[in-house]
Design a protein around this motif. Structure first.
Motif, PDB file in Angstrom:
ATOM      1  N   ILE A 349       2.497   9.414  36.504  1.00  0.00           N
ATOM      2  CA  ILE A 349       2.319   8.125  37.183  1.00  0.00           C
ATOM      3  C   ILE A 349       3.119   8.133  38.480  1.00  0.00           C
ATOM      4  CG2 ILE A 349       2.527   5.626  36.964  1.00  0.00           C
ATOM      5  CD1 ILE A 349       2.647   6.086  33.890  1.00  0.00           C
ATOM      6  N   LEU A 350       2.419   8.041  39.606  1.00  0.00           N
ATOM      7  CA  LEU A 350       3.077   7.999  40.918  1.00  0.00           C
ATOM      8  C   LEU A 350       3.219   6.580  41.438  1.00  0.00           C
ATOM      9  CD1 LEU A 350       1.349  11.052  42.667  1.00  0.00           C
ATOM     10  CD2 LEU A 350       3.375  11.011  41.220  1.00  0.00           C
ATOM     11  N   ASN A 351       2.334   5.686  40.970  1.00  0.00           N
ATOM     12  CA  ASN A 351       2.427   4.279  41.379  1.00  0.00           C
ATOM     13  C   ASN A 351       1.607   3.412  40.416  1.00  0.00           C
ATOM     14  OD1 ASN A 351       3.311   2.292  43.494  1.00  0.00           O
ATOM     15  ND2 ASN A 351       1.097   1.914  43.551  1.00  0.00           N
ATOM     16  N   GLY A 352       2.051   2.155  40.246  1.00  0.00           N
ATOM     17  CA  GLY A 352       1.276   1.184  39.477  1.00  0.00           C
ATOM     18  C   GLY A 352       1.443   1.253  37.976  1.00  0.00           C
ATOM     19  N   GLU A 353       2.607   1.720  37.496  1.00  0.00           N
ATOM     20  CA  GLU A 353       2.814   1.812  36.041  1.00  0.00           C
ATOM     21  C   GLU A 353       2.647   0.463  35.357  1.00  0.00           C
ATOM     22  OE1 GLU A 353       6.083   3.564  32.844  1.00  0.00           O
ATOM     23  OE2 GLU A 353       6.536   3.567  34.992  1.00  0.00           O
ATOM     24  N   GLU A 354       3.076  -0.600  36.047  1.00  0.00           N
ATOM     25  CA  GLU A 354       2.978  -1.943  35.456  1.00  0.00           C
ATOM     26  C   GLU A 354       1.542  -2.443  35.360  1.00  0.00           C
ATOM     27  OE1 GLU A 354       3.073  -2.449  39.878  1.00  0.00           O
ATOM     28  OE2 GLU A 354       4.075  -1.161  38.392  1.00  0.00           O
ATOM     29  N   LEU A 355       0.597  -1.746  36.007  1.00  0.00           N
ATOM     30  CA  LEU A 355      -0.807  -2.185  36.014  1.00  0.00           C
ATOM     31  C   LEU A 355      -1.671  -1.442  34.999  1.00  0.00           C
ATOM     32  CD1 LEU A 355      -1.269  -2.226  39.899  1.00  0.00           C
ATOM     33  CD2 LEU A 355      -0.846  -4.201  38.428  1.00  0.00           C
TER      34      LEU A 355
END
Length: 649
Positions: A349-355
Motif C-alpha cells: 500500500i503506497l497510498n489510501g490505506e484508510e480507503l
C-alpha cells in the motif's frame, strides 16, 4: 433419570495418628468419628467470641499453632480456664497442636474432662493444614455409585456416557476399536476428591493386571474388554470431564446446532459439562464423541469455536447490510472490496490505506490508461473502463514525454474518474508529481510483486472472472476425496455432516459445510467454496466446531472443482447393509453435467465407507474402467442356466 446412590464415609481420630504421624497427648476420644473435610484454626474463641450458628465448633477438626498457645499462656489463669471450659464443651472431634506450640497444662486437663483427644504434630501449622486437607479429601471423599453409565478415556478426556442402551453399547465398542480406554460401566464409583475434581473408578477394586474388565450387555452376553481389545484398552480410574447423553431422535425437539449455550449436570455438587446427542440412522456416534472430546480440550485452552463463529457471522451480517445499502447507489451491482484484492495478492500500500474498506470493484475490467493519458477520455464514461487501473514504467515514460502543463492536465482529468485503485508493477519508480496528485485526489495506490504488467493482468483477470462469474448456493457438505471434489446432499438430518466428519477422520478434507457457493471459473470448471465462514461444521447436539483448529490445516482446503454429487437417502427397508445406485447419472450445475450417485443409508457406520466406494467407482470410470459395463459383458458370456442361478443369488 440417573440410577445412583451416594455413599458417605467417616474415619476415626486414631486414623489421623496412623496416616499423618501424629502423637496422642491423652487417651481420650480415639474413636471419635470424623465425617467433615474441613479444618478450623481457632482464633476468635481465645478472646471469648463463640459463633453459635456455624459448623466450625461442632464438626471441623481444630488446629492450634504457636501464636495461639503463646496468647493463652499470657492470659490470666482464671480467664484461660473459663475460655477452655466453654471451648471444649463444643462437639468438634479433635484438637491438633503443631510442633512449635506450647503444651499448656489446662488444655490437657479440660480436654480430659470433655473426652477430647489432643494430638501433637511434627509439622508447622501451614504444613499440617495442607497435609491434613489432602488426607481428608482422599479419606472422606463423598462417593456415588452409578449403574447406567459407561466411563471412557477418549484422547485423555474422561467421558461419561449414558442414555439409549443400544447406542451406548455400540458407540463404546467402536471407541474401543479406535484405541480409546475403558474404565467401567455398571457399579461405576465416582468420588469427589476436591472442590473441582471428580474421579470415576471401577468398583471391583482390581488389584491385579490379570483381572479382566467386562462390558455388561443387557442380554447377558458380557464382553470381555481385556481379551478382545487388550490390557492397553483399560485403566482403573479417570477424572470425569464431560457427560454425553445419547437419546432417541425426536423430530419435534430442538437440538443445539450452535453450541453457544453451556449445559451442565450436577454430580456430587460438581457441575459437569453435558452434551445431548440425538441417535438416528446415519450418525456415527463414536466419531462425534471423539470430536466432542477434542472440542472440550480446545475450550479448556480458551478457544471457543461456536463463539468465534457467532461473532464472525454477526460481522458478516453487518458488512452485507452495509454493502447492500451502498450497492443500491450502484444499481445493486455485485461488489468486491479493494481490501480483499489487496490481501489476496499481498499488494503493498503506497497510498489510501484508510480507503481500502470503502472502495469497491464491480466489474472484471483491468485497464492500462494509454489513451486517457494522451487526453482521450470518452471510453471512461463506460462502466467497463472504470475497473482496476495498471501502471508500468511505460505509462510513466509516456507522461514524461508530454509537456508539463499537458501532463498535469491529462493526469488530473484522468484521476477525476471513479475507479477503485491503481496497481503498479514491481519495478516502477513513482514520480513525485504523480504521488502528490494521487494523495490530493485520495486515490488508492498499490504495488504488485510482479515485474511484468502481463502477469498482473493475467492473475487479476482470473480472480475477477471467477469472483464475478454466475454463482449458485447449494445446501450440502463439500469435501475433497482422492483428489475429487464431492458434494454430499440430502434432506436435513440425514447425516451429511456426520458422514463428512468421519471422512475427515479417514484423511479426506473439508471445503464447506451447510451452504456451498459454486461459480464457473475461466476454464469452464464449476468450483465450490464456503458461502459463509470456511472450515466450520455444524453437528446436532455438539454445535459449531472448527475443523481447521481441531484436525489441522491438512484437514481443510479453501476451494475445489466439483466432480461428483452423492445424495444421501434413507433406506426404507430394514436391511442392515447400505445400498448405492451406481448407475451413470448426471445433474446440471451452472451448465456443466456433474456425475451423481444415490447412497441409501441404513447404518452410520457404513455411510462414509460407501461414499468412498462411490468416489473410487468414479475414479475407475475416469480411468476407463466401468464396473457396470464389465458386469454386463461378463453376464453375456454366461449360459442361460448360469444367469438364472446368478439372478437367484
Amino acid at each position: 433419570m440417573r440410577e445412583a446412590y451416594e455413599v458417605r464415609k467417616s474415619i476415626e481420630v486414631i486414623d489421623l495418628e496412623k496416616n499423618l504421624d501424629l502423637k496422642f497427648l491423652n487417651n481420650r476420644g480415639r474413636d471419635n468419628k470424623i465425617n467433615c473435610l474441613n479444618i478450623y484454626r481457632i482464633g476468635y474463641e481465645l478472646i471469648g467470641f463463640f459463633c453459635q450458628e456455624g459448623e466450625e465448633l461442632n464438626s471441623y477438626i481444630h488446629v492450634m499453632g504457636k501464636k495461639e498457645t503463646i496468647f493463652l499462656e499470657k492470659m490470666d489463669k482464671e480467664r484461660r480456664r473459663e475460655l477452655l471450659e466453654k471451648y471444649f464443651s463444643y462437639h468438634f472431634p479433635a484438637l491438633i497442636l503443631t510442633h512449635d506450640s506450647f503444651v499448656i497444662k489446662e488444655i490437657l486437663e479440660v480436654a480430659e474432662k470433655y473426652n477430647k483427644p489432643i494430638l501433637l504434630s511434627k509439622m508447622r501449622t501451614t504444613e499440617l493444614i495442607r497435609d491434613l486437607k489432602f488426607y481428608l479429601q482422599r479419606a472422606l471423599a463423598v462417593t456415588t455409585v452409578m449403574n447406567d453409565h459407561i466411563l471412557l478415556d477418549v484422547y485423555g478426556i474422561g467421558i461419561l456416557i449414558t442414555g439409549d442402551e443400544e447406542a451406548k453399547l455400540g458407540a463404546t465398542i467402536e471407541l474401543l476399536e479406535r484405541g480409546h480406554k475403558f474404565i467401567t460401566d455398571i457399579n461405576l464409583v465416582i468420588k469427589r476428591v476436591a472442590d473441582k475434581e471428580l474421579i470415576g473408578m471401577n468398583s471391583s477394586n482390581k488389584t491385579s493386571p490379570d483381572e479382566h474388565f467386562y462390558l455388561i450387555n443387557k442380554d447377558g452376553n458380557d464382553i470381555d474388554v481385556t481379551t478382545h481389545f487388550g490390557i492397553k484398552s483399560t485403566r482403573k480410574k479417570k477424572n470425569i470431564n464431560l457427560l454425553v447423553v445419547l437419546e432417541k431422535w425426536d423430530e419435534k425437539k430442538f437440538y443445539d446446532r450452535l453450541g453457544l449455550d453451556e449445559n451442565y449436570e450436577e454430580i456430587l455438587g460438581h457441575k459437569i459439562p453435558k452434551v445431548i446427542l440425538p441417535v438416528r440412522k446415519g450418525r456415527n456416534l463414536a466419531i462425534i464423541i471423539e470430536t466432542a472430546a477434542i472440542n472440550y480440550r480446545l475450550k479448556k485452552i480458551g478457544v471457543n469455536s461456536a463463539e468465534y463463529f457467532w461473532k464472525e457471522s454477526k460481522k458478516m451480517i453487518a458488512e452485507n447490510k452495509r454493502r447492500k445499502e451502498e450497492g443500491n447507489t450502484l444499481e445493486n451491482k455485485k461488489l468486491l472490496s479493494v481490501e480483499k484484492v489487496q490481501k489476496e495478492f499481498s499488494l503493498d500500500i503506497l497510498n489510501g490505506e484508510e480507503l481500502l474498506e470503502e472502495k469497491y470493484i464491480f466489474s472484471t475490467g483491468i485497464h492500462r490508461p494509454s489513451l486517457a493519458l494522451s487526453g482521450y477520455f470518452e471510453m471512461y464514461d463506460e462502466d467497463n473502463y472504470n475497473g482496476i487501473q495498471v501502471f508500468s514504467d511505460v505509462e510513466f515514460r509516456f507522461l514524461e514525454s508530454l509537456k508539463e502543463e499537458e501532463r498535469i492536465k491529462n493526469l488530473k482529468t484522468y484521476l477525476d474518474y471513479e475507479f477503485p485503485c491503481i496497481i503498479l508493477s514491481e519495478n516502477v519508480e513513482v514520480p513525485e508529481y504523480f504521488l502528490n496528485i494521487i494523495k490530493d485526489k485520495k486515490i488508492i495506490l498499490l504495488r504488485s510483486k510482479y515485474r511484468k504488467t502481463s502477469q498482473i493482468v493475467a492473475s487479476l483477470n482470473a480472480y475477477l472472472e471467477t469472483y464475478f462469474a454466475p454463482a449458485i448456493a447449494v445446501h450440502g457438505v463439500f469435501v475433497e476425496m482422492y483428489g475429487f471434489g464431492v458434494l454430499l446432499t440430502g434432506k436435513s438430518g440425514i447425516g451429511k455432516s456426520e458422514t463428512a466428519l468421519e471422512l475427515i477422520h479417514r484423511g479426506h478434507r473439508l471445503i464447506a459445510d451447510d451452504m456451498v457457493k459454486f461459480v464457473k471459473n475461466v476454464t469452464g470448471d464449476v468450483v465450490g467454496k464456503a458461502a459463509k465462514l470456511p472450515y466450520f461444521m455444524e453437528i446436532r447436539g455438539l454445535g459449531i466446531i472448527d475443523i481447521k483448529t481441531l484436525y489441522g490445516l491438512g484437514a481443510v482446503r479453501i476451494s475445489k472443482r466439483l466432480d461428483a454429487i452423492i445424495e444421501l437417502q434413507e433406506q426404507k427397508s430394514e436391511n442392515y447393509l447400505t445400498s448405492v445406485n451406481y448407475m451413470s447419472s448426471t445433474t446440471e450445475i451452472l451448465g456443466n453435467d456433474i456425475y451423481k450417485a444415490i447412497l441409501y443409508i441404513s447404518s452410520g457406520r457404513n455411510a462414509a465407507a460407501m461414499v468412498e466406494i462411490a468416489v473410487m467407482n468414479l475414479m475407475g470410470k475416469r480411468l476407463g474402467y466401468d464396473a457396470s459395463e464389465a458386469y454386463l459383458k461378463g453376464r453375456k458370456l454366461l449360459t442361460e442356466k448360469e444367469r438364472k442361478e446368478l439372478d437367484e443369488i
